[in-house]
Structures are given as structure tokens and as C-alpha cells.
Design an enzyme around this catalytic site. Structure first.
Site, PDB file in Angstrom:
ATOM      1  N   CYS A   4       1.153  -1.216  28.125  1.00  0.00           N
ATOM      2  CA  CYS A   4       0.166  -0.286  28.658  1.00  0.00           C
ATOM      3  C   CYS A   4       0.698   0.411  29.911  1.00  0.00           C
ATOM      4  O   CYS A   4       1.311  -0.238  30.764  1.00  0.00           O
ATOM      5  CB  CYS A   4      -1.129  -1.030  28.976  1.00  0.00           C
ATOM      6  SG  CYS A   4      -2.444   0.065  29.537  1.00  0.00           S
ATOM      7  N   CYS A  62      -4.757  -7.624  34.416  1.00  0.00           N
ATOM      8  CA  CYS A  62      -4.447  -7.556  32.993  1.00  0.00           C
ATOM      9  C   CYS A  62      -3.025  -7.981  32.656  1.00  0.00           C
ATOM     10  O   CYS A  62      -2.057  -7.520  33.263  1.00  0.00           O
ATOM     11  CB  CYS A  62      -4.694  -6.141  32.482  1.00  0.00           C
ATOM     12  SG  CYS A  62      -4.517  -6.019  30.690  1.00  0.00           S
ATOM     13  N   CYS A 122      -3.832  -2.096  35.977  1.00  0.00           N
ATOM     14  CA  CYS A 122      -4.950  -2.991  36.289  1.00  0.00           C
ATOM     15  C   CYS A 122      -4.429  -4.379  36.674  1.00  0.00           C
ATOM     16  O   CYS A 122      -3.773  -5.055  35.880  1.00  0.00           O
ATOM     17  CB  CYS A 122      -5.884  -3.088  35.090  1.00  0.00           C
ATOM     18  SG  CYS A 122      -6.412  -1.476  34.451  1.00  0.00           S
ATOM     19  N   ARG A 173     -23.315 -11.301  27.484  1.00  0.00           N
ATOM     20  CA  ARG A 173     -22.295 -11.975  26.673  1.00  0.00           C
ATOM     21  C   ARG A 173     -21.357 -12.800  27.550  1.00  0.00           C
ATOM     22  O   ARG A 173     -20.781 -12.295  28.514  1.00  0.00           O
ATOM     23  CB  ARG A 173     -21.485 -10.940  25.886  1.00  0.00           C
ATOM     24  CG  ARG A 173     -20.472 -11.552  24.919  1.00  0.00           C
ATOM     25  CD  ARG A 173     -19.687 -10.466  24.205  1.00  0.00           C
ATOM     26  NE  ARG A 173     -20.572  -9.486  23.602  1.00  0.00           N
ATOM     27  CZ  ARG A 173     -20.165  -8.291  23.164  1.00  0.00           C
ATOM     28  NH1 ARG A 173     -18.898  -7.940  23.283  1.00  0.00           N
ATOM     29  NH2 ARG A 173     -21.027  -7.452  22.621  1.00  0.00           N
ATOM     30  N   CYS A 192     -17.587  -2.446  17.163  1.00  0.00           N
ATOM     31  CA  CYS A 192     -17.493  -1.888  18.513  1.00  0.00           C
ATOM     32  C   CYS A 192     -16.039  -1.518  18.769  1.00  0.00           C
ATOM     33  O   CYS A 192     -15.132  -2.321  18.527  1.00  0.00           O
ATOM     34  CB  CYS A 192     -17.957  -2.921  19.537  1.00  0.00           C
ATOM     35  SG  CYS A 192     -17.851  -2.370  21.264  1.00  0.00           S
ATOM     36  N   CYS A 225     -21.529  -0.793  25.643  1.00  0.00           N
ATOM     37  CA  CYS A 225     -21.164  -2.159  26.008  1.00  0.00           C
ATOM     38  C   CYS A 225     -20.283  -2.058  27.243  1.00  0.00           C
ATOM     39  O   CYS A 225     -19.216  -1.446  27.201  1.00  0.00           O
ATOM     40  CB  CYS A 225     -20.420  -2.821  24.850  1.00  0.00           C
ATOM     41  SG  CYS A 225     -19.762  -4.465  25.212  1.00  0.00           S
ATOM     42  N   CYS A 245     -15.033  -6.440  17.362  1.00  0.00           N
ATOM     43  CA  CYS A 245     -14.634  -5.586  18.477  1.00  0.00           C
ATOM     44  C   CYS A 245     -13.170  -5.203  18.302  1.00  0.00           C
ATOM     45  O   CYS A 245     -12.291  -6.072  18.329  1.00  0.00           O
ATOM     46  CB  CYS A 245     -14.839  -6.318  19.794  1.00  0.00           C
ATOM     47  SG  CYS A 245     -16.534  -6.894  20.037  1.00  0.00           S
TER      48      CYS A 245
END
Length: 423
Positions: A65, A72, A69, A272, A142, A202, A109
Site C-alpha cells: 500500500c 497498519c 497509516c 461490531r 460490504c 459502516c 466484507c
């Protein structure tokens, strides 16, 4: 306790607590913890009974990526030894999803690392959604693909997506300390795009990144203002090789208080329990079911969860039941609004509805190692090697600054591998 009685009354009326009341929940003592859980449980049962919704993550594209972040394992420059692979084919993703559906999941998901999808990526994910829905009648899908451009949410909706995940992660005030390559406003914009397209929004948070109680309250209040239907609460999994590798500062008791605060602020939405629950709640996971009404089944994205059968046993042993595919998750006053949403929207999606089920004008599926690099569907946590040792019970806290890699089992199985998933 007057505070808890007040919060229960407000939760049953779908009334927003004050910031001071939310902060007071986080400041309660361990002696009061079971009272806090019981109070949050009254609100949870009012709107969701004893049902637990199961969600299943499929990592469509792992690692590599360009975003930075800090939480992550898939970030730019991460040295975490995770799986890295490019896009799964639609049939591969459908096969991976089938493992979760067989275990009782009613929502799949689909997550992909990256800043955001190209239009070609959206078309690819659209074909994947179609393949999953052809094979699994009644399953919700999702998508969690990062920052959306104009028109992409509508394309996902038209392909059959029911929801879109994009977590706020932390408060606006501290977001710049966690990520430099995009902004908090970028994340809010993507959630709003999903909502406007008629997708169920979400959006959740990550706790344990060194934030203050005020930060936690700020982000949960922001989620209510955004009117998210589903709020994943993730607990940081500090991967070695990431900037937050030494942030081991959560206890099971604090995790329960954070979940309770989220339930009081958003009483009638799908709260959740997401990434990091096994690592930080450990033996207190069953208590959390009294607060949340939704969990991820089995593994996550880049780290191992507990076995899917263990999740099912935990739900049954705690006196809860798995929510069936024919059951509407959200209470009627929220799901009724979904029926008026644009075609393809669902799962409680809405546009301009009263926030978090509250009266007009009131402010309204992780990641322990949150889904990655602009995605964040509830946790960059995922499948791990078949021979990997299960997460073991550990002392509540490490010495300050100490790494706890013994608690992190990196994913080595499931989607993107030749080893069966842990579902």
C-alpha cells in the site's frame, strides 16, 4: 449508579448522552465494570435481543500500500512479515467467502489495500460481488476499498453491494499524528459518498493507538453524526515493523469500557467487535457479547483470529444466538428507512435520516491492526498458518515499551494461499 441509570434511559429512548457522560463511562473503576457491562447490555438487548451477527473478511489484495497509516501492517515501508498478493479473481474470492458463509456469516466484507480504487478496480470488485451473490443467496456484501471518487459508490451499489466500510479510526484532532498521506476529511467524504449512493455506511474506530479518552469520545460522536449503520470497534494489534509496534496499552477492562461507551452513544446501530479482540479482551470476550451485537468470524486480514468454531461455541456458551440470513439486523425504525433508499442500498442504508435513530437534528462492518492503508474494514488482521500456535492468554499489560509479538500470529492461510481458511 445514577450515571448508568441515566445512560440506560437515554439508550432506550435513542437519546444522545452528553460528552461528560460518555467520558465518565471510560473513567469508571474496575469495581464498577460489571455494572457498566450490565447497563450497556440492557440497551443492546432492547434493540438487538440476544442475536449476534457474523461477518467474514476476504482480503482481495494484500500489502503493498502507498499510504503511511501508522497502525497498519500493509503500510508503505512496513516490515511486518505479512502475505502480499495482488487481486484475487472473482471465483477465488467467492470460494473464500463460501468458507465464512458455511460458518454462519451473513455479511462478507471485501477488503483491498490501497489509497482507493481505480474505476477498473471497481469493475473488478463488482464482478466479485456478483459471483458471491450468485453462489450465496441472501448474503450481504460490504466493500472496503479505500477513498472513493465520484460515481464509484453508485457503481458498487449497482453491482449489488449492500454496504461500504471506511473507518474514521481516531479523532479529527489527532488524525494527522497517525496518517500523513490523506486526511480525516478525506475519510468523512468517502463515508458521505457511500451514504449518498444508498449504501449502508459502516465506519468505526481503532482504540489503543495512544489516544486520550477525549479522542475516543470525539470519534464515536463523529460516527453518530455521520449516521453509520455499523460501527466496528477495533483494538490496535501492534505489529513489529510498524510505527505503533510498542503501543501495548490496552487491558480487557478498558476494552469493555470503550465498547460500552460506543453502545451508549450509538444505542441502535450495529456495534461490531472487530480486530484485536482476541489479543486484548482474551478470556473476557464473552462479556463483550453483552454489549456488541456483531463480530467477525474466525480470522481477519493480516493476523490470526481464534478458530471459527471457537467463536460459535463462545456465542452459544454465553447464551446468545447467531443471527440468521433472514433476520433484519437493524431495528425497524432504522431498517424501514433503508427500504426507501436507492435500489441496491440496504442493510439500513439511508440518506438524511434522523441520526443514529435519534430524533431529528440529534447527532447520530478492524483495527486492532485496522484494515489497511485507507481501507479499514475492521482490521488488517487475517488468516494465519495452519501450524501457528493459537493466541494464548497473557498478562493484562506488558512493561511500558515492551513488544508483545508473542500475541500476534501473522496470517499464513486462507485467501491468497493454498491453505484452508480458519472459519
Amino acid at each position: 449508579m445514577d450515571l448508568l441509570n441515566t445512560l440506560v434511559d437515554k439508550g432506550l429512548r435513542r437519546e444522545l448522552p452528553t460528552r461528560e457522560e460518555a467520558l465518565a463511562v471510560l473513567a469508571t473503576s474496575d469495581d464498577e465494570l460489571l455494572d457498566v457491562v450490565a447497563a450497556a447490555g440492557k440497551v443492546r438487548r432492547q434493540w438487538f435481543g440476544r442475536r449476534v451477527k457474523l461477518n467474514y473478511l476476504v482480503n482481495l489484495k494484500s500489502g503493498l500500500c502507498p499510504e503511511d497509516c501508522s497502525y497498519c501492517s500493509q503500510r508503505l515501508g512496513s516490515k511486518a512479515e505479512i502475505l502480499k498478493y495482488t487481486w484475487l479473481k472473482p471465483e477465488e474470492a467467492s470460494q473464500a467467502a463460501a468458507a465464512g458463509v458455511a460458518g454462519g456469516a451473513k455479511r462478507v466484507c471485501l477488503v483491498a489495500s490501497g489509497r482507493g480504487p481505480t474505476d477498473r478496480d471497481v469493475e473488478r470488485v463488482g464482478r466479485t460481488i456478483e459471483a458471491i451473490k450468485e453462489q450465496n443467496e441472501g448474503i450481504e456484501v460490504c466493500a472496503c476499498l479505500g477513498l472513493l471518487s465520484d460515481g464509484q459508490a453508485e457503481k458498487l451499489r449497482d453491482a449489488g453491494a449492500d454496504a461500504y466500510n471506511h473507518n474514521l479510526n481516531t479523532s479529527e484532532a489527532t488524525y494527522g499524528q497517525i496518517t500523513k498521506t490523506h486526511t480525516y476529511a478525506d475519510r468523512v467524504d468517502t463515508v458521505e459518498k457511500a451514504h449518498a449512493a444508498g449504501l449502508s455506511a459502516c465506519s468505526g474506530l481503532i482504540a489503543g493507538m495512544g489516544e486520550t479518552d477525549e479522542d475516543l469520545v470525539d470519534v464515536v460522536f463523529s460516527l453518530r453524526e455521520l449516521d453509520a449503520d455499523s460501527v466496528p470497534v477495533n483494538f490496535l494489534i501492534p505489529f513489529e515493523g510498524t510505527p505503533l509496534a510498542k503501543e501495548w496499552n490496552l487491558t480487557p477492562q478498558r476494552c469493555l469500557r470503550i465498547l460500552a461507551m460506543a453502545r451508549f452513544v450509538c444505542p441502535d446501530v450495529e456495534v461490531r467487535l472487530a480486530g484485536g479482540r482476541e489479543v486484548h479482551l482474551r478470556s473476557l470476550q464473552p462479556l463483550a457479547l453483552n454489549i456488541v451485537n456483531s463480530i467477525f468470524l474466525g480470522d481477519y486480514l493480516t493476523s490470526e483470529g481464534q478458530a471459527g468454531q471457537a467463536d460459535l461455541d463462545m456465542i452459544a456458551d454465553a447464551g446468545f444466538e447467531v443471527e440468521g440470513a433472514g433476520t433484519t439486523t437493524l431495528p425497524a425504525h432504522r431498517s424501514d428507512v433503508a427500504d426507501a433508499a436507492p435500489a441496491g442500498g440496504g442493510c439500513g442504508s439511508k440518506g438524511g435520516a434522523s441520526l443514529c435513530g435519534s430524533g431529528a437534528g440529534a447527532p447520530s462492518d478492524a483495527a486492532g491492526d485496522a484494515a489497511g492503508c485507507g481501507s479499514a474494514c475492521g482490521g488488517c488482521s487475517g488468516h494465519a498458518h495452519a501450524e501457528a500456535a493459537p493466541v494464548a492468554a497473557q498478562p493484562a499489560q506488558a512493561e511500558p515499551g515492551a513488544l508483545r509479538s508473542d500475541l500476534v500470529a501473522v496470517r499464513r492461510r486462507g485467501a491468497g494461499t493454498d491453505i484452508a481458511p480458519n472459519a
